[in-house]
Design an enzyme around this catalytic site. Structure first.
Site, PDB file in Angstrom:
ATOM      1  NE  ARG A  12      -4.745  -4.264   0.227  1.00 12.11           N
ATOM      2  CZ  ARG A  12      -5.247  -3.630   1.282  1.00 12.11           C
ATOM      3  NH1 ARG A  12      -6.066  -2.583   1.132  1.00 12.11           N
ATOM      4  NH2 ARG A  12      -4.901  -3.992   2.508  1.00 12.11           N
ATOM      5  CG  HIS A 203      -1.317  -3.424   8.734  1.00 10.72           C
ATOM      6  ND1 HIS A 203      -1.093  -3.764   7.418  1.00 10.72           N
ATOM      7  CD2 HIS A 203      -1.753  -2.135   8.718  1.00 10.72           C
ATOM      8  CE1 HIS A 203      -1.389  -2.723   6.643  1.00 10.72           C
ATOM      9  NE2 HIS A 203      -1.782  -1.719   7.416  1.00 10.72           N
ATOM     10  CB  CYS A 236      -6.675   5.224   7.057  1.00  6.20           C
ATOM     11  SG  CYS A 236      -8.427   4.978   7.444  1.00  6.20           S
ATOM     12  CG  ASN A 245       0.558   0.724   5.257  1.00  6.31           C
ATOM     13  OD1 ASN A 245      -0.126  -0.014   5.930  1.00  6.31           O
ATOM     14  ND2 ASN A 245       0.124   1.257   4.125  1.00  6.31           N
TER      15      ASN A 245
END
Length: 312
Positions: A12, A203, A236, A245
């Protein structure tokens, strides 16, 4: 050391940043392979508008085709009530709702002020009414690239509002990679003090190279749930030049080497991670999949035997 629980977000959070559409067959195969690796959760997809995120326009098909491994929760991101209805029809095990604790980032990312986001997500929570567990992810929890520092008290205020609605979990997101280990330790302690009954997940992004250090700071401060993205995919759009990430396999390898019980079959996970460049069509940031584990030894050069004999 207690057990840790990992949530894989590559299919995702990672995929939605990719320019080239990833085939539905590849998504399903990857989720199925990840399901055999020992994850607590896999964030499979997002039930958002296909116009907003074309990469995930096949959300229903992916959720309908995956093999659901016992013990794994298959979670999905939903932006609003319509997305929640679609997710519930697809038998998602958990709904993940997202808003930012930074007003500027929320306006830039979600096109609405925070209070309006909270109202919309509250509507989802009331609609679900406890039928499916809900997690809320709070973006820019450690800082905003447009506003700068986000006070810890401000994050806790928004977290408290959602906790009051009966959500099961909170994920605090370092959306643009601004966190540092000392800050992470303070945040982890405050979260556990204020919300001892909630599932608390952190996260991290590796935007400034502190991803693994932040993971370690969180775990050493008592956090047991962590997000990660296979290969280090993601990023992002409001952090120019940002990497993705924190890499799942790199973080798991580090913690595994330190003696933590990650619950993950690392050799199996690395085999899956080595497929990522082929799936996405380019190299990925992950390092352990390239270098191997620290326990993966190599034969000595052939001349070493004669040197050993010479100096015996």
């Amino acid at each position: 050391m207690g057990a840790l629980f990992f949530n894989e977000v590559a299919t995702r959070d990672g995929f939605q940043n990719e320019a080239r559409f990833i085939a539905t067959d590849d998504k399903v195969a990857l989720v199925d392979a990840l399901g055999e690796c020992g994850y607590a959760k896999i964030e499979v997809t997002s039930f958002t508008s296909p116009k907003a995120i074309p990469m995930l326009r096949d959300a229903e098909e992916v959720m309908g085709r995956i093999h659901r491994a016992p013990g794994v929760e298959y979670t999905v991101l939903v932006p609003n009530l319509r997305g929640a209805e679609r997710a519930l029809e697809s038998r998602a095990d958990e709904l993940n709702l997202v808003m930012s604790v930074s007003e500027t980032h929320n306006l830039a990312n979600l096109r609405m002020p925070r209070d309006k986001s909270f109202a919309a997500l509250s509507e989802v929570i009331r609609h679900v009414d406890g039928g499916t567990p809900i997690n809320v992810s709070l973006s820019c929890g450690f800082g905003c690239p447009m506003e700068g520092d986000v006070p810890q008290g401000e994050l806790l205020r928004w977290a408290e509002r959602f906790a009051g609605l009966g959500v099961r979990g909170l994920t605090i997101c370092d959306t643009t990679g601004m966190a540092h280990p000392a800050q992470v330790s303070r945040m982890a302690e405050a979260l556990q003090q204020h919300f001892p009954a909630l599932q608390l997940t952190l996260h991290f992004h590796n935007t400034r190279g502190m991803g693994l250090a932040n993971v370690l700071a969180a775990v050493q401060s008592g956090i047991t749930r962590l997000d990660g993205s296979l290969g280090g995919l993601g990023g992002c759009p409001y952090a120019p030049g940002a990497s993705g990430n924190v890499t799942s396999e790199d973080a798991i390898h580090m913690l595994d080497a330190m003696g933590y019980d990650t619950g993950i079959n690392l050799p199996k996970l690395l085999a899956v991670a080595r497929m990522m460049p082929q799936i996405v069509g380019h190299d990925v940031p992950g390092q352990v999949a390239k270098a191997g584990r620290i326990t993966d030894l190599h034969p000595a050069p052939s001349f070493v035997a004669s040197l050993r004999a010479q100096f015996a």
